[in-house]
Write a protein that holds these residues in place. Sequence first.
Motif, short mmCIF file in Angstrom:
data_model
loop_
_atom_site.label_atom_id
_atom_site.label_comp_id
_atom_site.label_asym_id
_atom_site.label_seq_id
_atom_site.Cartn_x
_atom_site.Cartn_y
_atom_site.Cartn_z
N UNK A 198 -16.15 -50.09 59.02
CA UNK A 198 -17.06 -52.01 58.01
C UNK A 198 -17.44 -51.08 57.04
N UNK A 199 -17.36 -52.22 56.25
CA UNK A 199 -17.66 -51.51 54.62
C UNK A 199 -19.54 -51.46 55.11
N UNK A 200 -20.24 -50.95 53.81
CA UNK A 200 -21.82 -50.91 54.38
C UNK A 200 -22.34 -52.56 53.66
N UNK A 201 -21.67 -53.43 52.98
CA UNK A 201 -22.67 -54.98 53.06
C UNK A 201 -22.32 -55.81 54.11
N UNK A 202 -21.11 -55.16 54.57
CA UNK A 202 -20.65 -56.23 56.11
C UNK A 202 -21.42 -55.40 56.37
N UNK A 203 -21.59 -54.60 57.16
CA UNK A 203 -22.83 -54.26 58.78
C UNK A 203 -23.85 -54.28 57.93
N UNK A 204 -24.41 -54.43 56.96
CA UNK A 204 -26.21 -55.04 56.55
C UNK A 204 -25.86 -56.16 56.60
N UNK A 205 -24.64 -56.83 56.83
CA UNK A 205 -25.43 -58.47 56.65
C UNK A 205 -25.35 -59.30 58.34
N UNK A 206 -23.73 -58.45 58.78
CA UNK A 206 -24.10 -58.52 60.73
C UNK A 206 -25.10 -58.22 61.48
N UNK A 207 -25.02 -57.52 61.05
CA UNK A 207 -27.16 -56.86 61.78
C UNK A 207 -28.07 -57.75 60.98
N UNK A 208 -27.98 -58.30 60.12
CA UNK A 208 -29.17 -59.68 59.77
C UNK A 208 -29.03 -60.12 61.20
N UNK B 78 -15.15 -63.23 63.43
CA UNK B 78 -15.85 -62.88 61.94
C UNK B 78 -15.73 -63.08 60.86
N UNK B 79 -15.95 -63.35 60.20
CA UNK B 79 -15.26 -63.01 58.39
C UNK B 79 -16.71 -63.31 57.50
N UNK B 80 -16.13 -62.98 56.39
CA UNK B 80 -17.64 -63.23 55.60
C UNK B 80 -16.24 -62.80 53.78
N UNK B 81 -17.22 -63.88 53.70
CA UNK B 81 -16.58 -64.07 52.20
C UNK B 81 -17.60 -63.90 51.10
N UNK B 82 -18.08 -63.22 50.39
CA UNK B 82 -18.82 -62.87 48.91
C UNK B 82 -17.92 -63.11 47.80
N UNK B 83 -18.91 -64.21 47.02
CA UNK B 83 -19.17 -64.89 46.04
C UNK B 83 -20.26 -64.43 44.99
N UNK B 84 -20.00 -62.86 43.91
CA UNK B 84 -20.73 -62.69 42.81
C UNK B 84 -22.29 -62.51 44.79
N UNK B 85 -23.22 -63.03 44.70
CA UNK B 85 -24.92 -62.12 45.70
C UNK B 85 -25.00 -63.43 46.17
N UNK B 86 -23.60 -63.86 46.61
CA UNK B 86 -23.72 -65.02 47.67
C UNK B 86 -22.83 -64.56 48.91
N UNK C 88 -28.27 -64.67 50.15
CA UNK C 88 -28.34 -64.32 48.61
C UNK C 88 -28.81 -63.14 48.83
N UNK C 89 -28.19 -62.80 47.79
CA UNK C 89 -29.23 -60.81 46.79
C UNK C 89 -30.36 -61.66 46.43
N UNK C 90 -31.21 -61.45 47.01
CA UNK C 90 -32.68 -60.67 45.22
C UNK C 90 -32.92 -58.86 45.83
N UNK C 91 -32.59 -59.02 44.20
CA UNK C 91 -32.41 -57.58 43.77
C UNK C 91 -32.13 -56.80 44.71
N UNK C 92 -30.89 -56.65 45.95
CA UNK C 92 -30.41 -56.45 46.77
C UNK C 92 -31.04 -56.36 48.34
#
Length: 141
Positions: free
Chosen positions: A1-11, A65-73, A100-104
């Motif tokens: 799993x990509x780092x971003x996906x892992x971070x968000x699914x953990x959240x 599970x699906x993840x769709x990203x558009x910029x910081x959202x 939403x990503x706010x400065x990471x």
Amino acid sequence: MAPLAETLWTLEKRHWFDGAEFYQRRLDAGGELVILYPADLQDRDAALRGLRPARQWEAIEMTGQTLQQEGDTVLLSYDIVAWRNCCSTPLRARCASTYLSDDGTWYRLSHERDERDGSETVQKVRMLRRKPRAESQLGAA
């Protein structure tokens, strides 16, 4: 799993296990919750008052599970089966959360849950369990 996906699914999993504590840390200051009972649209402060104390989910299963990203959202969508010790019937729902990503740092902007009657076929996945905690931390609502 990509780092971003892992971070968000953990959240997202923390939302189910941590309840009000999750919202205290991760609900955007301008975020709102649609509460089914009592029916209401609540701002962050009202939602946090209403979530304390809250019974936490003891175990969950996530599928589809699906993840769709558009910029910081990012939009996460999935099916959930969730159990509480107090209830003999699990919650079954289709869920979607927007982050939403706010400065990471990722903050949840919205969460929607469409409850199901349980007749849908649910693919079995590894069950996640919340870490045990002292009884005094469990609420009644």
